[in-house]
Design a protein around this motif. Structure first.
Motif, PDB file in Angstrom:
ATOM      1  N   ARG A   1     -26.924 -17.080  -3.390  1.00 22.65           N
ATOM      2  CA  ARG A   1     -26.187 -16.853  -4.632  1.00 22.65           C
ATOM      3  C   ARG A   1     -25.948 -18.173  -5.350  1.00 22.65           C
ATOM      4  O   ARG A   1     -26.184 -18.302  -6.540  1.00 22.65           O
ATOM      5  CB  ARG A   1     -24.862 -16.163  -4.321  1.00 22.65           C
ATOM      6  CG  ARG A   1     -24.021 -15.889  -5.551  1.00 22.65           C
ATOM      7  CD  ARG A   1     -22.732 -15.173  -5.155  1.00 22.65           C
ATOM      8  NE  ARG A   1     -22.014 -14.703  -6.307  1.00 22.65           N
ATOM      9  CZ  ARG A   1     -20.702 -14.806  -6.448  1.00 22.65           C
ATOM     10  NH1 ARG A   1     -19.983 -15.349  -5.480  1.00 22.65           N
ATOM     11  NH2 ARG A   1     -20.107 -14.361  -7.525  1.00 22.65           N
ATOM     12  N   HIS A   2     -25.485 -19.155  -4.613  1.00 27.34           N
ATOM     13  CA  HIS A   2     -25.187 -20.454  -5.211  1.00 27.34           C
ATOM     14  C   HIS A   2     -26.453 -21.253  -5.488  1.00 27.34           C
ATOM     15  O   HIS A   2     -26.563 -21.910  -6.528  1.00 27.34           O
ATOM     16  CB  HIS A   2     -24.235 -21.228  -4.307  1.00 27.34           C
ATOM     17  CG  HIS A   2     -22.941 -20.516  -4.100  1.00 27.34           C
ATOM     18  ND1 HIS A   2     -21.961 -20.474  -5.058  1.00 27.34           N
ATOM     19  CD2 HIS A   2     -22.497 -19.771  -3.064  1.00 27.34           C
ATOM     20  CE1 HIS A   2     -20.952 -19.751  -4.614  1.00 27.34           C
ATOM     21  NE2 HIS A   2     -21.252 -19.312  -3.410  1.00 27.34           N
ATOM     22  N   GLY A   3     -27.400 -21.188  -4.578  1.00 26.37           N
ATOM     23  CA  GLY A   3     -28.652 -21.919  -4.776  1.00 26.37           C
ATOM     24  C   GLY A   3     -29.426 -21.410  -5.975  1.00 26.37           C
ATOM     25  O   GLY A   3     -29.964 -22.197  -6.766  1.00 26.37           O
TER      26      GLY A   3
ATOM     27  N   LEU B   1     -25.658 -20.240 -19.031  1.00 30.12           N
ATOM     28  CA  LEU B   1     -24.513 -19.988 -18.148  1.00 30.12           C
ATOM     29  C   LEU B   1     -23.973 -18.563 -18.233  1.00 30.12           C
ATOM     30  O   LEU B   1     -23.657 -17.980 -17.189  1.00 30.12           O
ATOM     31  CB  LEU B   1     -23.398 -21.000 -18.416  1.00 30.12           C
ATOM     32  CG  LEU B   1     -23.708 -22.424 -17.957  1.00 30.12           C
ATOM     33  CD1 LEU B   1     -22.516 -23.334 -18.207  1.00 30.12           C
ATOM     34  CD2 LEU B   1     -24.095 -22.471 -16.490  1.00 30.12           C
ATOM     35  N   PRO B   2     -23.859 -17.955 -19.420  1.00 34.28           N
ATOM     36  CA  PRO B   2     -23.377 -16.564 -19.427  1.00 34.28           C
ATOM     37  C   PRO B   2     -24.302 -15.608 -18.656  1.00 34.28           C
ATOM     38  O   PRO B   2     -23.830 -14.693 -17.984  1.00 34.28           O
ATOM     39  CB  PRO B   2     -23.335 -16.208 -20.918  1.00 34.28           C
ATOM     40  CG  PRO B   2     -23.129 -17.516 -21.607  1.00 34.28           C
ATOM     41  CD  PRO B   2     -23.927 -18.499 -20.780  1.00 34.28           C
TER      42      PRO B   2
ATOM     43  N   SER C   1     -16.317 -14.113 -12.407  1.00 33.14           N
ATOM     44  CA  SER C   1     -15.373 -13.654 -13.421  1.00 33.14           C
ATOM     45  C   SER C   1     -15.288 -14.596 -14.613  1.00 33.14           C
ATOM     46  O   SER C   1     -15.147 -14.168 -15.745  1.00 33.14           O
ATOM     47  CB  SER C   1     -13.970 -13.521 -12.823  1.00 33.14           C
ATOM     48  OG  SER C   1     -13.972 -12.607 -11.767  1.00 33.14           O
ATOM     49  N   HIS C   2     -15.368 -15.899 -14.350  1.00 32.52           N
ATOM     50  CA  HIS C   2     -15.171 -16.891 -15.402  1.00 32.52           C
ATOM     51  C   HIS C   2     -16.357 -17.832 -15.482  1.00 32.52           C
ATOM     52  O   HIS C   2     -16.920 -18.237 -14.458  1.00 32.52           O
ATOM     53  CB  HIS C   2     -13.897 -17.694 -15.145  1.00 32.52           C
ATOM     54  CG  HIS C   2     -12.677 -16.833 -15.057  1.00 32.52           C
ATOM     55  ND1 HIS C   2     -12.055 -16.303 -16.166  1.00 32.52           N
ATOM     56  CD2 HIS C   2     -11.974 -16.381 -13.990  1.00 32.52           C
ATOM     57  CE1 HIS C   2     -11.031 -15.576 -15.778  1.00 32.52           C
ATOM     58  NE2 HIS C   2     -10.959 -15.591 -14.465  1.00 32.52           N
ATOM     59  N   VAL C   3     -16.716 -18.198 -16.702  1.00 31.10           N
ATOM     60  CA  VAL C   3     -17.841 -19.104 -16.895  1.00 31.10           C
ATOM     61  C   VAL C   3     -17.555 -20.472 -16.269  1.00 31.10           C
ATOM     62  O   VAL C   3     -18.475 -21.172 -15.862  1.00 31.10           O
ATOM     63  CB  VAL C   3     -18.226 -19.209 -18.396  1.00 31.10           C
ATOM     64  CG1 VAL C   3     -17.235 -20.056 -19.173  1.00 31.10           C
ATOM     65  CG2 VAL C   3     -19.647 -19.732 -18.554  1.00 31.10           C
TER      66      VAL C   3
ATOM     67  N   ALA D   1     -20.060 -23.185 -14.229  1.00 28.37           N
ATOM     68  CA  ALA D   1     -20.387 -24.487 -14.820  1.00 28.37           C
ATOM     69  C   ALA D   1     -20.700 -25.543 -13.761  1.00 28.37           C
ATOM     70  O   ALA D   1     -21.525 -26.433 -13.997  1.00 28.37           O
ATOM     71  CB  ALA D   1     -19.252 -24.957 -15.716  1.00 28.37           C
ATOM     72  N   ARG D   2     -20.109 -25.435 -12.600  1.00 27.04           N
ATOM     73  CA  ARG D   2     -20.349 -26.454 -11.562  1.00 27.04           C
ATOM     74  C   ARG D   2     -21.795 -26.466 -11.073  1.00 27.04           C
ATOM     75  O   ARG D   2     -22.254 -27.438 -10.504  1.00 27.04           O
ATOM     76  CB  ARG D   2     -19.403 -26.253 -10.397  1.00 27.04           C
ATOM     77  CG  ARG D   2     -19.638 -24.989  -9.627  1.00 27.04           C
ATOM     78  CD  ARG D   2     -18.701 -24.904  -8.435  1.00 27.04           C
ATOM     79  NE  ARG D   2     -18.732 -23.566  -7.905  1.00 27.04           N
ATOM     80  CZ  ARG D   2     -17.671 -22.923  -7.494  1.00 27.04           C
ATOM     81  NH1 ARG D   2     -16.495 -23.501  -7.535  1.00 27.04           N
ATOM     82  NH2 ARG D   2     -17.769 -21.718  -7.012  1.00 27.04           N
ATOM     83  N   TYR D   3     -22.520 -25.367 -11.295  1.00 19.74           N
ATOM     84  CA  TYR D   3     -23.896 -25.304 -10.826  1.00 19.74           C
ATOM     85  C   TYR D   3     -24.848 -26.102 -11.701  1.00 19.74           C
ATOM     86  O   TYR D   3     -26.019 -26.248 -11.378  1.00 19.74           O
ATOM     87  CB  TYR D   3     -24.349 -23.846 -10.695  1.00 19.74           C
ATOM     88  CG  TYR D   3     -23.518 -23.132  -9.655  1.00 19.74           C
ATOM     89  CD1 TYR D   3     -23.585 -23.505  -8.323  1.00 19.74           C
ATOM     90  CD2 TYR D   3     -22.620 -22.155 -10.023  1.00 19.74           C
ATOM     91  CE1 TYR D   3     -22.789 -22.896  -7.375  1.00 19.74           C
ATOM     92  CE2 TYR D   3     -21.824 -21.531  -9.080  1.00 19.74           C
ATOM     93  CZ  TYR D   3     -21.911 -21.911  -7.761  1.00 19.74           C
ATOM     94  OH  TYR D   3     -21.123 -21.312  -6.816  1.00 19.74           O
ATOM     95  N   ARG D   4     -24.357 -26.650 -12.797  1.00 17.09           N
ATOM     96  CA  ARG D   4     -25.171 -27.533 -13.628  1.00 17.09           C
ATOM     97  C   ARG D   4     -25.168 -28.954 -13.086  1.00 17.09           C
ATOM     98  O   ARG D   4     -25.885 -29.806 -13.582  1.00 17.09           O
ATOM     99  CB  ARG D   4     -24.642 -27.558 -15.060  1.00 17.09           C
ATOM    100  CG  ARG D   4     -24.922 -26.298 -15.818  1.00 17.09           C
ATOM    101  CD  ARG D   4     -24.569 -26.476 -17.248  1.00 17.09           C
ATOM    102  NE  ARG D   4     -23.192 -26.955 -17.368  1.00 17.09           N
ATOM    103  CZ  ARG D   4     -22.494 -26.931 -18.481  1.00 17.09           C
ATOM    104  NH1 ARG D   4     -23.026 -26.488 -19.576  1.00 17.09           N
ATOM    105  NH2 ARG D   4     -21.260 -27.374 -18.500  1.00 17.09           N
ATOM    106  N   LYS D   5     -24.341 -29.228 -12.093  1.00 12.70           N
ATOM    107  CA  LYS D   5     -24.234 -30.577 -11.542  1.00 12.70           C
ATOM    108  C   LYS D   5     -25.314 -30.778 -10.495  1.00 12.70           C
ATOM    109  O   LYS D   5     -25.352 -30.084  -9.486  1.00 12.70           O
ATOM    110  CB  LYS D   5     -22.852 -30.789 -10.945  1.00 12.70           C
ATOM    111  CG  LYS D   5     -21.754 -30.677 -11.986  1.00 12.70           C
ATOM    112  CD  LYS D   5     -20.397 -30.848 -11.374  1.00 12.70           C
ATOM    113  CE  LYS D   5     -19.321 -30.699 -12.440  1.00 12.70           C
ATOM    114  NZ  LYS D   5     -17.990 -30.784 -11.854  1.00 12.70           N
ATOM    115  N   PRO D   6     -26.183 -31.744 -10.710  1.00  7.17           N
ATOM    116  CA  PRO D   6     -27.340 -31.896  -9.825  1.00  7.17           C
ATOM    117  C   PRO D   6     -27.072 -32.588  -8.497  1.00  7.17           C
ATOM    118  O   PRO D   6     -27.929 -32.582  -7.625  1.00  7.17           O
ATOM    119  CB  PRO D   6     -28.302 -32.734 -10.666  1.00  7.17           C
ATOM    120  CG  PRO D   6     -27.416 -33.529 -11.561  1.00  7.17           C
ATOM    121  CD  PRO D   6     -26.231 -32.637 -11.858  1.00  7.17           C
TER     122      PRO D   6
END
Length: 86
Positions: free
Chosen positions: A20-22, A35-36, A45-47, A51-56
């Protein structure tokens, strides 16, 4: 557990929830999905949760920790995936 040993990735302590996270990280970092859309697919539930998944940083650390043979097999599987899905 045998797959972790076979693929030499036991140090990553992967579990099914990791997908899910990967997947969210790959989608966000590659620009494949916005992101949406990622939020909807992962049912967050919340964008802000997405957003943290954009951090490489974490993604790159894990990718760089993989043995060369595992990366080679992953790239080969990735190249064969489109044919497999037809």
């Amino acid at each position: 557990a045998w797959a972790h040993k076979e693929l030499d990735v036991a140090h990553l302590r992967l579990h099914p929830h990791s997908l899910r996270h990967g997947g969210a990280s790959v989608d966000a970092l590659s620009g494949h999905r916005d992101l949406p859309t990622i939020q909807h697919r992962g049912q967050w539930s919340h964008v802000n949760s997405v957003a943290r998944y954009r951090k490489p940083g974490v993604y790159n650390r894990i990718l760089n920790s993989l043995p060369a043979n595992v990366l080679a097999r992953a790239r080969l599987a990735e190249s064969r995936l489109p044919r497999s899905l037809k």
